[in-house]
Design a protein around this motif. Structure first.
Motif, PDB file in Angstrom:
ATOM      1  N   GLY A   1       0.817  -1.199   0.000  1.00 28.40           N
ATOM      2  CA  GLY A   1       0.000   0.000   0.000  1.00 28.40           C
ATOM      3  C   GLY A   1       0.851   1.250   0.000  1.00 28.40           C
ATOM      4  O   GLY A   1       1.979   1.270   0.504  1.00 28.40           O
ATOM      5  N   TRP A   2       0.302   2.319  -0.587  1.00 24.22           N
ATOM      6  CA  TRP A   2       1.070   3.545  -0.732  1.00 24.22           C
ATOM      7  C   TRP A   2       1.424   4.167   0.609  1.00 24.22           C
ATOM      8  O   TRP A   2       2.519   4.713   0.787  1.00 24.22           O
ATOM      9  N   ARG A   3       0.512   4.092   1.589  1.00 24.83           N
ATOM     10  CA  ARG A   3       0.768   4.752   2.867  1.00 24.83           C
ATOM     11  C   ARG A   3       1.922   4.096   3.605  1.00 24.83           C
ATOM     12  O   ARG A   3       2.809   4.780   4.104  1.00 24.83           O
ATOM     13  N   GLU A   4       1.912   2.783   3.680  1.00 22.36           N
ATOM     14  CA  GLU A   4       3.001   2.076   4.348  1.00 22.36           C
ATOM     15  C   GLU A   4       4.311   2.280   3.590  1.00 22.36           C
ATOM     16  O   GLU A   4       5.375   2.444   4.193  1.00 22.36           O
ATOM     17  N   GLY A   5       4.234   2.272   2.257  1.00 21.26           N
ATOM     18  CA  GLY A   5       5.433   2.484   1.456  1.00 21.26           C
ATOM     19  C   GLY A   5       6.029   3.864   1.663  1.00 21.26           C
ATOM     20  O   GLY A   5       7.245   4.026   1.786  1.00 21.26           O
TER      21      GLY A   5
END
Length: 218
Positions: A63-67
């Motif tokens: 996911g973009w947020r974790e990345g």
């Protein structure tokens, strides 16, 4: 640039002068000037060379947020390992290959968001600026504390001293903050980002989450 980076690692940014680098390389200063014309140019090359160690081979985040969170934490770790890097003045956009690699990795996390390129660039500029300023602030706070004193202990002492001085009628919001547990949190574990950095990072990601949600079609 490895010689200049070694000097900065050992003695801080002020130790990496062109004459010192020339001495480290056992060459004359004039011969070095043929390759590196100014101190500013030296600093830019040093910053890019130092960023190589922080460049990740791959991302395992989902996911973009974790990345993007991991991207920011990795950048924070680089700044903590080499405190002189965020002290280098920013006079132009990233241009070295390792700095471009960081930028590309950040863009990669935002591929699925539906944000425009302008929004992606704005998001990474905001996030990288926050990481840099947080690292610099952490350095300054550490320099101001007594040797061996934890940040949480310093904040509790500050809060207790200020609470005794602040007039609650004149400064009601500050008094309410000091009476709360805001300055009583424990320090994070060894090697973990500072809690102020982590909390601020989540606020920025929350805002970006709202922008991503607005960018997606119904």
């Amino acid at each position: 640039m490895s010689a200049a980076v070694r000097l900065a690692d050992a003695g801080g940014l002020e130790a990496a002068t062109l004459p010192r680098v020339a001495e480290e390389l056992n060459v004359t200063a004039m011969s070095l000037y043929r390759h590196v014309g100014t101190k500013h140019e030296l600093l830019q090359l040093m910053m890019d060379a130092a960023s190589e160690l922080g460049e990740p081979a791959s991302d395992s985040a989902t996911g973009w947020r974790e990345g993007l969170r991991q991207w920011a934490v990795d950048l924070w770790s680089l700044y903590r390992k080499r405190p002189w890097v965020p002290q280098v003045p920013i006079n132009r956009a990233p241009s070295g290959p390792h700095q471009i690699a960081w930028l590309d990795r950040g863009f990669e996390q935002l591929v699925s968001t539906g944000l425009s390129w302008d929004e992606k660039l704005t998001a990474l500029t905001l996030l990288s600026g926050f990481v840099r300023q947080s690292a610099l602030l952490q350095q300054e706070l550490e320099e101001g504390r007594e040797a061996g004193q934890a940040q949480s202990e310093s904040e509790r002492e500050y809060g207790a001293a200020l609470f005794a001085l602040v007039d609650a009628e004149r400064f009601p919001q500050v008094a309410a903050m000091l009476a709360s547990e805001a300055l009583a949190a424990e320090d994070p574990g060894e090697g973990e980002p500072a809690r102020d950095f982590s909390a601020g990072l989540e606020i920025i990601l929350d805002g970006l989450d709202a922008r991503v949600a607005a960018a997606r079609p119904e």
